[in-house]
Design an enzyme around this catalytic site. Structure first.
Site, PDB file in Angstrom:
ATOM      1  N   SER A 163       0.817  -1.221   0.000  1.00 57.56           N
ATOM      2  CA  SER A 163       0.000   0.000   0.000  1.00 57.56           C
ATOM      3  C   SER A 163       0.852   1.273   0.000  1.00 57.56           C
ATOM      4  O   SER A 163       0.535   2.208  -0.743  1.00 57.56           O
ATOM      5  CB  SER A 163      -0.960   0.018   1.191  1.00 57.56           C
ATOM      6  OG  SER A 163      -1.892  -1.017   1.057  1.00 57.56           O
TER       7      SER A 163
ATOM      8  N   GLU B  92     -22.753   1.787   6.558  1.00 53.74           N
ATOM      9  CA  GLU B  92     -23.636   0.629   6.673  1.00 53.74           C
ATOM     10  C   GLU B  92     -22.983  -0.665   6.188  1.00 53.74           C
ATOM     11  O   GLU B  92     -23.143  -1.726   6.804  1.00 53.74           O
ATOM     12  CB  GLU B  92     -24.898   0.903   5.848  1.00 53.74           C
ATOM     13  CG  GLU B  92     -26.162   0.540   6.561  1.00 53.74           C
ATOM     14  CD  GLU B  92     -27.353   0.836   5.692  1.00 53.74           C
ATOM     15  OE1 GLU B  92     -27.668   2.033   5.550  1.00 53.74           O
ATOM     16  OE2 GLU B  92     -27.948  -0.121   5.155  1.00 53.74           O
TER      17      GLU B  92
ATOM     18  N   GLY C  64     -13.117 -12.234   7.858  1.00 59.08           N
ATOM     19  CA  GLY C  64     -13.511 -10.889   7.426  1.00 59.08           C
ATOM     20  C   GLY C  64     -13.507 -10.743   5.911  1.00 59.08           C
ATOM     21  O   GLY C  64     -14.424 -10.120   5.337  1.00 59.08           O
TER      22      GLY C  64
ATOM     23  N   ASP D  70     -13.026  -3.212   0.715  1.00 62.40           N
ATOM     24  CA  ASP D  70     -12.628  -4.551   0.242  1.00 62.40           C
ATOM     25  C   ASP D  70     -13.708  -5.148  -0.663  1.00 62.40           C
ATOM     26  O   ASP D  70     -13.405  -5.734  -1.701  1.00 62.40           O
ATOM     27  CB  ASP D  70     -12.383  -5.493   1.436  1.00 62.40           C
ATOM     28  CG  ASP D  70     -11.067  -5.177   2.144  1.00 62.40           C
ATOM     29  OD1 ASP D  70     -10.142  -4.680   1.483  1.00 62.40           O
ATOM     30  OD2 ASP D  70     -10.978  -5.426   3.360  1.00 62.40           O
TER      31      ASP D  70
ATOM     32  N   ALA E 169     -14.413 -18.139   6.074  1.00 63.05           N
ATOM     33  CA  ALA E 169     -15.539 -17.487   6.752  1.00 63.05           C
ATOM     34  C   ALA E 169     -15.034 -16.369   7.671  1.00 63.05           C
ATOM     35  O   ALA E 169     -15.647 -16.069   8.692  1.00 63.05           O
ATOM     36  CB  ALA E 169     -16.338 -18.521   7.544  1.00 63.05           C
TER      37      ALA E 169
ATOM     38  N   LYS F 143      -9.018  -4.847  11.567  1.00 59.92           N
ATOM     39  CA  LYS F 143     -10.177  -4.408  10.777  1.00 59.92           C
ATOM     40  C   LYS F 143     -11.491  -4.414  11.570  1.00 59.92           C
ATOM     41  O   LYS F 143     -12.374  -3.614  11.299  1.00 59.92           O
ATOM     42  CB  LYS F 143     -10.323  -5.269   9.520  1.00 59.92           C
ATOM     43  CG  LYS F 143      -9.241  -4.988   8.486  1.00 59.92           C
ATOM     44  CD  LYS F 143      -9.505  -5.740   7.204  1.00 59.92           C
ATOM     45  CE  LYS F 143      -8.395  -5.486   6.202  1.00 59.92           C
ATOM     46  NZ  LYS F 143      -8.692  -6.050   4.879  1.00 59.92           N
TER      47      LYS F 143
HETATM   48  P1  ATR Z   1      -9.570 -12.685   7.349  1.00 56.62           P
HETATM   49  O1  ATR Z   1     -10.270 -11.778   8.313  1.00 56.62           O
HETATM   50  O2  ATR Z   1      -8.360 -12.088   6.686  1.00 56.62           O
HETATM   51  O3  ATR Z   1     -10.488 -13.303   6.362  1.00 56.62           O
HETATM   52  P2  ATR Z   1      -9.570 -14.807   9.323  1.00 56.62           P
HETATM   53  O4  ATR Z   1     -10.686 -14.173  10.034  1.00 56.62           O
HETATM   54  O5  ATR Z   1      -8.429 -15.331  10.104  1.00 56.62           O
HETATM   55  O6  ATR Z   1      -8.911 -13.841   8.248  1.00 56.62           O
HETATM   56  O7  ATR Z   1     -10.189 -15.967   8.406  1.00 56.62           O
HETATM   57  C1  ATR Z   1      -9.411 -16.827   7.720  1.00 56.62           C
HETATM   58  C2  ATR Z   1     -10.274 -17.933   7.118  1.00 56.62           C
HETATM   59  O8  ATR Z   1      -9.387 -18.812   6.448  1.00 56.62           O
HETATM   60  C3  ATR Z   1     -11.020 -18.739   8.158  1.00 56.62           C
HETATM   61  O9  ATR Z   1     -12.314 -19.030   7.683  1.00 56.62           O
HETATM   62  C4  ATR Z   1     -10.185 -20.012   8.272  1.00 56.62           C
HETATM   63  O10 ATR Z   1     -10.919 -21.182   8.507  1.00 56.62           O
HETATM   64  P3  ATR Z   1     -11.425 -21.611   9.990  1.00 56.62           P
HETATM   65  O11 ATR Z   1     -12.700 -20.833  10.192  1.00 56.62           O
HETATM   66  O12 ATR Z   1     -11.637 -23.061   9.897  1.00 56.62           O
HETATM   67  O13 ATR Z   1     -10.324 -21.211  10.937  1.00 56.62           O
HETATM   68  C5  ATR Z   1      -9.602 -20.143   6.895  1.00 56.62           C
HETATM   69  N1  ATR Z   1      -8.345 -20.881   6.944  1.00 56.62           N
HETATM   70  C6  ATR Z   1      -7.174 -20.481   7.503  1.00 56.62           C
HETATM   71  N2  ATR Z   1      -6.246 -21.439   7.360  1.00 56.62           N
HETATM   72  C7  ATR Z   1      -6.854 -22.468   6.701  1.00 56.62           C
HETATM   73  C8  ATR Z   1      -6.413 -23.752   6.254  1.00 56.62           C
HETATM   74  N3  ATR Z   1      -5.140 -24.178   6.444  1.00 56.62           N
HETATM   75  N4  ATR Z   1      -7.301 -24.536   5.594  1.00 56.62           N
HETATM   76  C9  ATR Z   1      -8.573 -24.119   5.392  1.00 56.62           C
HETATM   77  N5  ATR Z   1      -9.048 -22.916   5.799  1.00 56.62           N
HETATM   78  C10 ATR Z   1      -8.195 -22.106   6.442  1.00 56.62           C
END
Ligand code: ATR
Length: 273
Positions: free
Chosen positions: A21, A80, A131, A105, A129, A68
């Site tokens: 950035s 919103e 942010g 985003d 699942a 965030k």
């Molecule tokens: P962000 O806010 O950047 O999206 P986050 O909140 O840490 O980051 O979310 C990361 C997502 O990647 C999560 O949904 C996580 O799955 P879990 O809910 O099971 O933790 C997923 N994730 C991270 N590492 C993973 C892996 N090795 N295999 C599959 N999913 C993964």
């Protein structure tokens, strides 16, 4: 403006060392002939840092991981979309110390998708699942697409699906899912671990487009696998550039040169490859 000779913008995150950035925003301000400096800060105390925005008359801030969501209570106002997504990646200081939070985003993701496909009526498998997944699902729903959430942790994915009113499947079932486009929002495949993919190559044959929101490396293992099985691939660089362009629009009211921004980022990423 009163004191600073040039306007100050900032990035708040921890870590921030690898962010592109500062490179992108400083080059863009220069190109737009805006007298401004964009400075990365590795934040130790978020509340104090947000106070510093007012105290130092910083005009705009980008928020990155891991702040965030946690930044939201410290702001005076939140738009919103950010409320619905539960995350803010942009702060605007109105000049009187009133701080408003936005999320660019989801707009970045939609702008990039729309360069390659019509979103309305299409189905999108969303890996993750967190942010970033919420921003993707919010944007896709807003554009008339149909998201399907796929996540490793079942309860988390189910809750998100309930909140947004869409379908959910455990990630392990991806081999049985068909959709027009697959979007990876997990960090799997990002440097320093570029050899990994969140899904097996065989499961990619059920998608026409595959997008990764990771932009470092440019071609993740997921995208290389997807290309090999005949999918059209979209790297995360487009979303990154569009979310940054939308930040500049919020801060300055002026549309920035997006293709120039993309060129700046791509040049640096190719040096790293
Ligand atoms: P962000 O806010 O950047 O999206 P986050 O909140 O840490 O980051 O979310 C990361 C997502 O990647 C999560 O949904 C996580 O799955 P879990 O809910 O099971 O933790 C997923 N994730 C991270 N590492 C993973 C892996 N090795 N295999 C599959 N999913 C993964």
């Amino acid at each position: 403006m009163a004191g600073n000779s040039s306007e100050i913008f900032a990035l708040f995150g921890n870590p921030v060392g690898h962010s592109l950035s500062p490179l992108m925003h400083n080059a863009t301000f220069k190109r737009m002939k805006i007298d401004a400096n964009y400075i990365p800060f590795c934040v130790r105390n978020l509340e104090d840092a947000v106070r510093g925005i007012r105290g130092l008359d910083i005009r705009g801030v980008s928020i990155t991981l891991p702040f965030k969501t946690t930044v939201m209570p410290y702001l005076d106002e939140v738009d919103e979309s950010s409320l619905r997504i539960g995350a803010v990646n942009t702060i605007l200081n109105d000049g009187k110390g009133c701080l408003k939070g936005y999320n660019t985003d989801w707009i970045g993701l939609i702008c990039d998708l729309k360069e390659s496909l019509e979103t309305r009526g299409k189905t999108f498998g969303i890996l993750g699942a967190g942010g970033a997944a919420k921003a993707a699902v919010f944007g896709i729903l807003k554009e008339g697409g149909i998201p399907i959430i796929l996540n490793r942790t079942i309860e988390k994915g189910q809750k998100m699906a309930r909140d947004f009113g869409c379908r959910f499947y455990p990630l392990s079932e991806i081999g049985n899912i068909e959709a027009d486009c697959l979007i990876n929002t997990t960090p799997v495949g990002m440097v320093p671990d570029p050899g990994k993919s969140p899904v097996l190559r065989e499961s990619l044959v059920h998608f026409r487009w595959v997008m990764d929101i990771i932009y470092n490396p440019l071609m993740t293992k997921l995208l290389r696998d997807a290309e090999e099985v005949g999918c059209t691939v979209l790297s995360g660089v487009g979303m990154f550039v569009h979310q940054g362009a939308e930040q500049i629009k919020i801060w300055t009211g002026v549309e920035p040169p997006r293709s120039f921004m993309k060129q700046v980022v791509l040049e640096r990423l190719k040096e790293r490859d």
